[in-house]
Design an enzyme around this catalytic site. Structure first.
Site, PDB file in Angstrom:
ATOM      1  N   HIS A  43      39.084  11.716  -8.317  1.00 44.14           N
ATOM      2  CA  HIS A  43      38.137  12.683  -7.745  1.00 44.14           C
ATOM      3  C   HIS A  43      37.207  13.289  -8.799  1.00 44.14           C
ATOM      4  CE1 HIS A  43      40.988  15.846  -8.947  1.00 44.14           C
ATOM      5  NE2 HIS A  43      40.029  16.718  -8.737  1.00 44.14           N
ATOM      6  N   LYS A  51      32.689  14.527  -8.845  1.00 43.22           N
ATOM      7  CA  LYS A  51      32.127  15.838  -9.186  1.00 43.22           C
ATOM      8  C   LYS A  51      30.680  15.657  -9.636  1.00 43.22           C
ATOM      9  CE  LYS A  51      36.528  17.838 -10.712  1.00 43.22           C
ATOM     10  NZ  LYS A  51      36.804  19.077 -10.021  1.00 43.22           N
ATOM     11  N   HIS A 110      41.744  11.325 -15.262  1.00 40.75           N
ATOM     12  CA  HIS A 110      40.541  12.159 -15.292  1.00 40.75           C
ATOM     13  C   HIS A 110      39.916  12.254 -16.698  1.00 40.75           C
ATOM     14  CE1 HIS A 110      41.866  13.062 -11.347  1.00 40.75           C
ATOM     15  NE2 HIS A 110      42.640  14.089 -11.621  1.00 40.75           N
TER      16      HIS A 110
HETATM   17  C1  BG6 Z   1      44.773  16.471  -9.853  1.00 42.27           C
HETATM   18  C2  BG6 Z   1      46.065  16.784 -10.569  1.00 42.27           C
HETATM   19  O1  BG6 Z   1      44.493  15.113  -9.914  1.00 42.27           O
HETATM   20  O2  BG6 Z   1      43.713  17.200 -10.468  1.00 42.27           O
HETATM   21  C3  BG6 Z   1      46.342  18.261 -10.553  1.00 42.27           C
HETATM   22  O3  BG6 Z   1      47.126  16.088  -9.936  1.00 42.27           O
HETATM   23  C4  BG6 Z   1      45.166  19.041 -11.099  1.00 42.27           C
HETATM   24  O4  BG6 Z   1      47.518  18.577 -11.292  1.00 42.27           O
HETATM   25  C5  BG6 Z   1      43.876  18.612 -10.411  1.00 42.27           C
HETATM   26  O5  BG6 Z   1      45.402  20.424 -10.883  1.00 42.27           O
HETATM   27  C6  BG6 Z   1      42.669  19.228 -11.091  1.00 42.27           C
HETATM   28  O6  BG6 Z   1      41.522  18.991 -10.304  1.00 42.27           O
HETATM   29  P1  BG6 Z   1      40.293  20.000 -10.310  1.00 42.27           P
HETATM   30  O7  BG6 Z   1      39.290  19.337  -9.417  1.00 42.27           O
HETATM   31  O8  BG6 Z   1      40.792  21.303  -9.791  1.00 42.27           O
HETATM   32  O9  BG6 Z   1      39.836  20.111 -11.730  1.00 42.27           O
END
Ligand code: BG6
Length: 483
Positions: A178, A182, A240
């Site tokens: 995801h 962004k 990520h």
């Molecule tokens: C998720 C993780 O993929 O991403 C979580 O499993 C984490 O642990 C989250 O909190 C963070 O996403 P964002 O969009 O809030 O930065």
């Protein structure tokens, strides 16, 4: 500026696990937003599929409640919710058995784009994709969407890829990270490849080092059981942070086209040097003022799982040899703040007297919150009495420049619409995920073999002392979290 909305073509989207947490929090609210702004066409259909026995009316009631909980009030009216819910139906499907598949097949229209979103445990990817293909529910044009965690290591990731590939072609598979949905993450590509200003400087001749920080203030949030098996390395770094590193370090692709972009990202992962143990710090948050202790949150009093990782990486290629990349991420840090700082080298020759504390040029890309870009610049301190220098930030906050509306879009909204459009650019290819695991596995194995204890850090702090030392020993400093 007003966001442009280009409607996608009609589709049938089947969400497996439609009553689960991710569907309620992200997928269905995301679809609702796309419906509200007119991007999801009137004749699109969303079919919830799950184990629970319920009818379409009960499913709509469940989704209606989720929208009230997860969509802010100004964005919803009873009329728009009712119109959206009218697009929803439900089929009870047994992923491993026979129940529901005929009904599901009958609910789908011919000649309409079909997408299957597997918001379920990865252990079901194989059986669901097999059922979809052997029963002829998935066609050669259908798309399948899967979520992270995509495997626990290289071996399990390969097995998941094999499961999906027995029923689908790689061009039909959409693996979600995801972070790629962004806005600000996509902006990294716009910044680098739509401006001529930065690219000539984007190499080790001009860049001293890069810092990538993804700091979270939350803890494990009731996901202790999952998280304790994963840790920050599997949960955040392998996916990520790796994606952020790739977008910053990759060569310009020849086209903004899925395989051209993904080829370049894979090359970055493959160019990573093995990380020496002294260049990695693992941390685990402990209670501060009696609150927020990782082991308590995870329900495992002897846990050695890391909730923080910092590391120094080398990308071994012509562009980056000599420019380290420092990465850090952790939970229960002092702020939710993610940014990438590209720190430039000092001018080759300084004609002004040395100035203590001068940090030099840095391009800071704030990913969240308060998305924007700052260029730290040195100028003359105003006033008479000699040439004193000071630093100011040329600051662009996207919400001010473009309007806050444009930046409120959630990553899932964008990604689901890309699935319908058939655009894989922002999704991970199978070999990319495997390359990231091939890099992460030996690091994790060494921790496990050594029974390594993570360094403790206070909840609400900046991470363990050792992470600060990782930079200090190189004569560099982390930027303050949430500065
Ligand atoms: C998720 C993780 O993929 O991403 C979580 O499993 C984490 O642990 C989250 O909190 C963070 O996403 P964002 O969009 O809030 O930065």
């Amino acid at each position: 500026m007003v966001a442009r909305v280009i409607p996608v073509s009609p589709f049938d989207l089947v969400i497996f696990g439609a009553t689960g947490d991710l569907a309620r929090r992200k997928i269905l609210p995301g679809l609702f937003h796309r419906f509200r702004v007119g991007q999801m066409p009137e004749d699109a259909a969303i079919i919830g599929a799950a184990r629970s026995q319920m009818d379409s009316g009960e499913f709509r009631a469940l989704v209606g409640a989720a929208l009230e909980e997860f969509v802010a009030e100004p964005d919803r009216t009873p009329e728009t919710i009712a119109a959206f819910l009218s697009r929803l139906t439900y089929v009870h499907v047994d992923a491993k058995g026979d129940a529901g598949w005929d009904e599901l097949g009958a609910a789908l229209r011919a000649d309409t784009t079909r997408a299957f979103y597997l918001s379920v445990s990865p252990s079901l990817f194989g059986s669901i994709s097999k059922q979809l293909s052997t029963r002829g529910i998935a066609t050669a044009e259908s798309r399948i969407v899967v979520e992270k965690p995509f495997g626990h290591d290289l071996e399990t990731a390969k097995a998941l890829n094999a499961d999906l590939l027995q029923a689908f072609d790689e061009t039909q598979i959409y693996r979600i990270d995801h972070y790629l949905g962004k806005e600000t993450v996509q902006n990294l590509m716009a910044l680098r490849f739509a401006n001529s200003l930065f690219e000539p400087l984007w190499n080790s001749t001009h860049i001293d080092h890069v810092q990538i920080t993804v700091a979270e203030s939350i803890g494990v949030q009731g996901r202790g059981e999952y998280y304790d098996q994963s840790g920050a390395m599997r949960d955040m770094v392998q996916n990520h942070l790796m994606q952020l590193l790739c977008l910053i370090a990759m060569e310009p692709p020849s086209r903004f086209e899925p395989n051209a972009v993904r080829d370049e990202k894979v090359k970055v992962i493959e160019a990573l040097e093995t990380v020496a143990p002294e260049n990695i710090v693992r941390g685990q948050y402990r209670a501060w003022n009696g609150k927020n202790d990782y082991r308590g949150d995870a329900g495992n009093p002897a846990s050695r799982t890391e909730s923080f990782v910092a590391m120094k990486l080398a990308v071994a290629n012509w562009r980056w040899a000599g420019t380290p990349f420092y990465l850090r991420t952790g939970k229960r840090l002092r702020a939710r703040a993610s940014e990438i700082a590209v720190v430039f080298r000092d001018p080759p020759h300084m004609i002004f007297p040395k100035m203590e504390g001068r940090k030099g040029n840095a391009l800071v890309i704030r990913l969240q919150p308060d998305e924007g870009i700052t260029l730290r610049t040195t100028i003359k301190e105003p006033g008479p009495g000699g040439m004193r220098l000071t630093e100011v930030a040329m600051d662009m906050t996207f919400a001010d420049a473009l309007g806050s509306d444009l930046h409120s879009q959630d990553a899932y909204e964008r990604l689901i619409m890309d699935v319908i459009r058939g655009d894989q650019t922002l999704f991970m290819r199978g070999d990319e995920v495997e390359a990231a695991w091939a890099w992460a596995d030996p690091i994790i194995a060494a921790w496990e073999d050594g029974n390594q204890q993570p360094a403790a850090y206070d909840s609400g702090g900046s991470g363990p002392e050792e992470a600060l030392m990782l930079m200090h020993q190189d004569g560099r400093r982390w930027r303050a979290i949430g500065a």
